[in-house]
Design a protein around this motif. Structure first.
Motif, mmCIF file in Angstrom:
data_model
loop_
_atom_site.group_PDB
_atom_site.id
_atom_site.type_symbol
_atom_site.label_atom_id
_atom_site.label_comp_id
_atom_site.label_asym_id
_atom_site.label_seq_id
_atom_site.Cartn_x
_atom_site.Cartn_y
_atom_site.Cartn_z
ATOM 1 N N GLY A 103 0.586 -1.369 0.013
ATOM 2 C CA GLY A 103 -0.011 0.032 0.179
ATOM 3 C C GLY A 103 0.685 1.277 0.100
ATOM 4 O O GLY A 103 0.262 2.277 -0.365
ATOM 5 N N ALA A 104 2.099 1.206 0.389
ATOM 6 C CA ALA A 104 2.858 2.477 0.179
ATOM 7 C C ALA A 104 2.949 3.014 -0.975
ATOM 8 O O ALA A 104 3.353 4.047 -1.069
ATOM 9 N N ARG A 105 3.166 2.090 -1.980
ATOM 10 C CA ARG A 105 3.492 2.623 -3.738
ATOM 11 C C ARG A 105 2.340 3.517 -3.773
ATOM 12 O O ARG A 105 2.794 4.585 -4.250
ATOM 13 N N ALA A 106 1.078 3.062 -3.896
ATOM 14 C CA ALA A 106 -0.167 4.087 -4.347
ATOM 15 C C ALA A 106 0.003 5.398 -3.585
ATOM 16 O O ALA A 106 -0.197 6.620 -4.139
ATOM 17 N N SER A 263 -4.108 0.644 -1.044
ATOM 18 C CA SER A 263 -3.339 1.713 -0.469
ATOM 19 C C SER A 263 -3.692 1.741 1.154
ATOM 20 O O SER A 263 -4.748 1.091 1.499
ATOM 21 N N TRP A 264 -2.839 2.590 1.793
ATOM 22 C CA TRP A 264 -3.292 2.540 3.308
ATOM 23 C C TRP A 264 -4.822 3.110 3.452
ATOM 24 O O TRP A 264 -5.514 2.947 4.262
ATOM 25 N N GLY A 265 -5.275 4.227 2.695
ATOM 26 C CA GLY A 265 -6.448 4.895 2.815
ATOM 27 C C GLY A 265 -7.774 3.803 2.445
ATOM 28 O O GLY A 265 -8.757 3.701 3.031
ATOM 29 N N VAL A 266 -7.318 2.779 1.482
ATOM 30 C CA VAL A 266 -8.332 1.839 1.240
ATOM 31 C C VAL A 266 -8.218 0.780 2.305
ATOM 32 O O VAL A 266 -9.453 0.372 2.532
ATOM 33 N N MET A 267 -7.405 0.282 3.009
ATOM 34 C CA MET A 267 -7.392 -0.305 3.964
ATOM 35 C C MET A 267 -8.157 0.030 5.387
ATOM 36 O O MET A 267 -8.772 -0.460 5.809
ATOM 37 N N ILE A 268 -7.803 1.248 5.302
ATOM 38 C CA ILE A 268 -8.712 2.037 6.608
ATOM 39 C C ILE A 268 -10.090 1.984 6.305
ATOM 40 O O ILE A 268 -10.942 1.734 7.114
ATOM 41 N N ASN A 269 -10.400 2.276 5.034
ATOM 42 C CA ASN A 269 -11.869 2.202 4.725
ATOM 43 C C ASN A 269 -12.469 0.849 4.729
ATOM 44 O O ASN A 269 -13.563 0.791 5.222
ATOM 45 N N ASP A 270 -11.638 -0.154 4.278
ATOM 46 C CA ASP A 270 -12.142 -1.705 4.416
ATOM 47 C C ASP A 270 -12.322 -2.089 5.822
ATOM 48 O O ASP A 270 -13.225 -2.706 6.175
ATOM 49 N N SER A 271 -11.468 -1.634 6.897
ATOM 50 C CA SER A 271 -11.508 -2.023 8.124
ATOM 51 C C SER A 271 -12.243 -1.459 9.128
ATOM 52 O O SER A 271 -12.410 -1.879 10.169
ATOM 53 N N ILE A 272 -12.818 -0.208 8.542
ATOM 54 C CA ILE A 272 -13.713 0.733 9.644
ATOM 55 C C ILE A 272 -14.816 -0.194 10.346
ATOM 56 O O ILE A 272 -15.165 0.202 11.515
ATOM 57 N N VAL A 273 -15.386 -1.006 9.564
ATOM 58 C CA VAL A 273 -16.739 -1.959 10.104
ATOM 59 C C VAL A 273 -16.321 -2.618 11.141
ATOM 60 O O VAL A 273 -16.822 -2.837 12.256
ATOM 61 N N GLY A 274 -15.050 -3.075 11.557
ATOM 62 C CA GLY A 274 -14.260 -3.921 12.558
ATOM 63 C C GLY A 274 -13.653 -3.264 13.512
ATOM 64 O O GLY A 274 -12.840 -3.751 14.180
ATOM 65 N N LEU A 275 -13.945 -1.766 13.489
ATOM 66 C CA LEU A 275 -13.248 -0.945 14.496
ATOM 67 C C LEU A 275 -13.150 -1.617 16.042
ATOM 68 O O LEU A 275 -12.261 -1.535 16.543
ATOM 69 N N ARG A 276 -14.326 -1.921 16.435
ATOM 70 C CA ARG A 276 -14.430 -2.389 17.905
ATOM 71 C C ARG A 276 -14.081 -4.043 18.041
ATOM 72 O O ARG A 276 -13.452 -4.148 19.078
ATOM 73 N N THR A 277 -14.281 -4.906 17.240
ATOM 74 C CA THR A 277 -14.187 -6.228 17.470
ATOM 75 C C THR A 277 -12.524 -6.505 16.965
ATOM 76 O O THR A 277 -12.175 -7.516 17.455
ATOM 77 N N THR A 278 -12.221 -5.788 15.881
ATOM 78 C CA THR A 278 -10.621 -6.286 15.513
ATOM 79 C C THR A 278 -9.997 -5.049 14.947
ATOM 80 O O THR A 278 -9.767 -4.672 13.971
ATOM 81 N N PRO A 279 -9.567 -4.361 16.108
ATOM 82 C CA PRO A 279 -8.961 -3.186 15.966
ATOM 83 C C PRO A 279 -7.477 -2.830 15.217
ATOM 84 O O PRO A 279 -7.225 -2.127 14.696
#
Length: 312
Positions: A103-106, A263-279
């Motif tokens: 993700g660093a590349r993009a 990218s890091w932004g895409v990963m953050i967007n994908d993981s926001i739904v699991g913020l409480r259970t899988t931080p």
């Protein structure tokens, strides 16, 4: 009793020789002073080391991991960090560590290209406005005011929404984000370059060059730009980190970089739904994003201190 005066006037007595004509030590240029200041700055070396690691990740990700960022193991989805997956796995079973590396590349490409284009466009327009003055300066100033009336992120969101269905390839999506950030990022650099050129124009060496009949292009290329680029370099270095954060913001909102781009932004967007259970899914891309932005801001601070004589 020894005659002190005779001994002091003796030709064999050591004497301190002063420079002929009272000449001082050779003067160093601002660039040489800045390089010496940077070489002694711990802040510069720490930020340069971090940036070197992130750039190496973007250029040669296989040096850090042999796992493909698109290799999915669904039975291990949302697994915690372990020896098999150092940062754990996300909802799709992707290795988070591998995706952080790739993700660093993009993210860095967006920052570098946007910074390059804003410096070129803003520097050219700001120099043109300051050198010509008059009605040209007035028109350019009003155009930049119009862009300043639109908030940076809001303008980028509107632009990206208008081009939502275009540029769907890997580099096409990156180009679209770079274009959006460049359109709303150049006015600040144009205004900065204009003010910097206005401080250079009254100098005697510029007047002497004009009196000798040099062309405007030669004056701008050889005398104005080299002496007016200092503030631009400092701000552009800081802006590079800000543009990486802006890309992450757009991707988090779902209108920036989109899959299959990693990218890091895409990963953050994908993981926001699991913020409480899988931080852990949002922790690592956010950490790398923050460190990258911080590194460029620290580098900009070090460069600013080096180019500002008042700070020494």
């Amino acid at each position: 009793m020894t005659d002190t005066s005779v001994r002091q006037d003796s030709p064999t007595a050591p004497q301190q020789s002063a420079p002929e004509g009272g000449d001082a030590a050779p003067a160093r240029s601002l660039g040489a002073d800045a390089r010496r200041q940077l070489a002694r700055s711990p802040l510069f070396w720490v930020s340069a080391a971090l940036i070197s690691v992130f750039v190496l990740m973007a250029i040669w990700p296989s040096l850090f991991t042999t796992v493909s960022p698109n290799e999915s193991i669904l039975r291990e989805s949302r697994s915690l960090p372990s020896s098999d997956a150092w940062f754990g796995r996300d909802f799709q079973g992707y290795d988070i560590y591998s995706r952080v590396i790739y993700g660093a590349r993009a993210s860095i490409l967006v920052g570098i290209f946007t910074t390059t284009f804003t410096v070129l466009v803003g520097g050219m327009i700001g120099t043109l406005a300051a050198y010509n003055g008059g009605w040209i300066d007035g028109i350019i100033s009003r155009i930049t005011d119009m862009f300043f009336a639109v908030p940076f992120i809001l303008g980028a969101i509107l632009f990206m929404s208008a081009l939502a269905d275009s540029f769907t390839s890997y580099f096409g999506v990156i180009f679209k984000v770079v274009l959006a950030l460049t359109i709303f990022g150049w006015p600040s650099l144009a205004r900065l370059m204009r003010s910097s050129v206005l401080t250079v124009l009254p100098n005697d060496y510029i007047r002497a060059t004009k009196a000798l009949g040099a062309s405007p292009w030669r004056i701008i290329r050889s005398h104005i730009i080299p002496n007016a680029m200092g503030p631009m370099i400092v701000v552009a270095t800081i802006n590079l980190g800000a543009y990486i954060a802006a890309e992450a913001t757009l991707s988090f909102l779902g209108i920036g970089l989109t899959p299959p781009v990693v990218s890091w932004g895409v990963m953050i967007n994908d993981s926001i739904v699991g913020l409480r259970t899988t931080p852990h899914m949002i922790l690592f891309p956010s950490l790398f994003l923050s460190l990258t932005v911080l590194a460029f801001i620290m580098l900009g601070d070090a460069v600013r201190d080096a180019f500002d004589p008042k700070s020494r």
